[in-house]
Design a protein around this motif. Structure first.
Motif, PDB file in Angstrom:
ATOM      1  N   ILE A  49       0.841  -1.205   0.000  1.00 33.79           N
ATOM      2  CA  ILE A  49       0.000   0.000   0.000  1.00 33.79           C
ATOM      3  C   ILE A  49       0.872   1.249   0.000  1.00 33.79           C
ATOM      4  N   TYR A  50       1.944   1.225   0.776  1.00 32.15           N
ATOM      5  CA  TYR A  50       2.868   2.362   0.797  1.00 32.15           C
ATOM      6  C   TYR A  50       3.374   2.694  -0.610  1.00 32.15           C
ATOM      7  N   ILE A  52       2.112   2.083  -3.576  1.00 30.47           N
ATOM      8  CA  ILE A  52       1.096   2.603  -4.490  1.00 30.47           C
ATOM      9  C   ILE A  52       0.724   4.039  -4.120  1.00 30.47           C
ATOM     10  N   VAL A  53       0.591   4.309  -2.824  1.00 32.13           N
ATOM     11  CA  VAL A  53       0.267   5.679  -2.390  1.00 32.13           C
ATOM     12  C   VAL A  53       1.423   6.620  -2.684  1.00 32.13           C
ATOM     13  N   ILE A 110      -5.251   0.043  -5.229  1.00 31.93           N
ATOM     14  CA  ILE A 110      -4.652  -0.734  -4.136  1.00 31.93           C
ATOM     15  C   ILE A 110      -5.385  -2.064  -3.976  1.00 31.93           C
ATOM     16  N   LYS A 111      -6.710  -2.001  -3.989  1.00 30.23           N
ATOM     17  CA  LYS A 111      -7.510  -3.219  -3.819  1.00 30.23           C
ATOM     18  C   LYS A 111      -7.229  -4.210  -4.945  1.00 30.23           C
ATOM     19  N   ARG A 113      -4.563  -4.625  -6.727  1.00 31.13           N
ATOM     20  CA  ARG A 113      -3.248  -5.250  -6.549  1.00 31.13           C
ATOM     21  C   ARG A 113      -3.277  -6.297  -5.444  1.00 31.13           C
ATOM     22  N   LEU A 114      -3.919  -5.977  -4.339  1.00 34.24           N
ATOM     23  CA  LEU A 114      -3.979  -6.927  -3.229  1.00 34.24           C
ATOM     24  C   LEU A 114      -4.832  -8.149  -3.570  1.00 34.24           C
ATOM     25  N   ILE A 127      -7.746  -0.704   4.011  1.00 29.80           N
ATOM     26  CA  ILE A 127      -6.980  -0.014   2.967  1.00 29.80           C
ATOM     27  C   ILE A 127      -7.069   1.495   3.157  1.00 29.80           C
ATOM     28  N   ALA A 131      -3.696   3.544   3.876  1.00 34.16           N
ATOM     29  CA  ALA A 131      -3.326   4.512   2.836  1.00 34.16           C
ATOM     30  C   ALA A 131      -3.271   5.928   3.399  1.00 34.16           C
TER      31      ALA A 131
END
Length: 331
Positions: A49-50, A52-53, A110-111, A113-114, A127, A131
């Protein structure tokens, strides 16, 4: 080149820190730090998540304010259950109070990818919280350890959003009572309002009355700094416009998660009425003054308020669902 190496070193160091902290098992009820450790194979959910953000932040620094607003607007309605993300008839995001909420596409990315890495494991509610913490750190805010283990709700209602979200004109005493209903203190209220507004923008329509017709007097709000009033009037003509101003009027503080907001409102530079009122109300003024002059207090206390916000009305265990798509229920 040196700057690039420094940035790379900082990013790598932070990534290692995320890896270490996400393995810690401190808990609050059924929420805990490091909830996803070992649940997504060898993948570190918080580190993913880090990344992507951080990529989003590189091109849009205002994503920090967007995510802070999203988390608050989600948690304020039915608790922190990602109900704001649902695309159902009459959903929360269709309500007028949520018209300026954005960042949905980032949560979707993000979702997605996870879901590729560990389907059906990471909730949309978690998330949002993770995020938001990442964005705060990227905007020079202090690191805080998020708790995870939330599950997603099924219901999203614009009507509920409008009845639950506080108005920019809410009296300070009513705001403190509302936050108390959520298990948050007056200090938490001041910290969360300041944290959200230190990186936010506010459109002219939200405070035009303070510039020209405060409480139907045909005059400006007398509590507003005269130089600030003049500046705002240049940006926001009486006839109205789509322009905006920064909620934090302290030079050099815009788009940074710091205590600049409190410095501004103690000088009469609050944009919304609630901003200015907390600087003079008996329930909040001492906290505002302390966060203004006591170096480091905001840095160390804002994260704690965000963690407490993240506990409001959570679904855990077998409650709710873990959505496969944050915009739709699983059934």
């Amino acid at each position: 080149m040196a700057r690039a190496r420094a940035t790379s070193f900082s990013t790598t160091t932070l990534a290692i820190f995320i890896l270490c902290m996400s393995l810690i098992g401190q808990s609050y009820g059924q929420l805990k730090q490091g909830f996803y450790s070992g649940r997504c194979g060898t993948n570190n959910v918080e580190q993913i998540i880090y990344g992507i953000v951080a990529n989003a932040f590189e091109t849009d620094k205002t994503i920090v304010a967007a995510l802070l607003r999203m988390q608050f607007h989600d948690c304020a309605v039915r608790g922190c259950d990602a109900s704001i993300l649902l695309d159902v008839t009459g959903s929360e995001k269709t309500g007028p109070s949520n018209g300026s909420v954005r960042g949905y596409e980032l949560i979707d990315a993000i979702k997605a990818r996870l879901e590729q890495l560990c389907p059906g494991v990471v909730s949309c509610a978690d998330i949002i919280v993770i995020a938001t913490r990442v964005s705060v750190v990227l905007a020079q805010g202090k690191w805080y350890n998020v708790e995870t283990g939330r599950r997603d709700g099924y219901i999203s209602s614009a009507k509920e959003a409008e009845s639950s979200l506080p108005s920019p004109k809410i009296p300070v005493s009513d705001a403190v009572k509302l936050f108390g209903h959520w298990g948050l203190s007056a200090d938490d209220f001041v910290l969360l309002l300041g944290g959200g507004h230190t990186v936010g923008i506010i459109h002219c329509s939200k405070f035009l009355d303070r510039l020209y017709n405060y409480q139907n007097t045909g005059k400006e709000d007398p509590s507003m700094n005269k130089n600030t009033l003049w500046s705002f009037r240049q940006t926001c003509p009486k006839s109205g416009s789509n322009n905006f101003v920064f909620a934090d009027q302290t030079p050099g503080s815009v788009l940074k998660v710091d205590n600049g907001y409190y410095k501004a409102i103690t000088q009469g530079q609050g944009v919304l009425e609630i901003d200015q009122r907390i600087a003079s109300h008996s329930l909040t003024m001492n906290t505002v003054n302390r966060l203004d002059y006591k170096v480091g207090d905001f840095d160390y206390q804002f994260g704690g308020a965000m963690v407490k916000l993240g506990r409001v009305g959570v679904l855990t265990g077998t409650q709710g669902q873990v959505r496969k798509n944050c915009r739709r229920n699983n059934y």
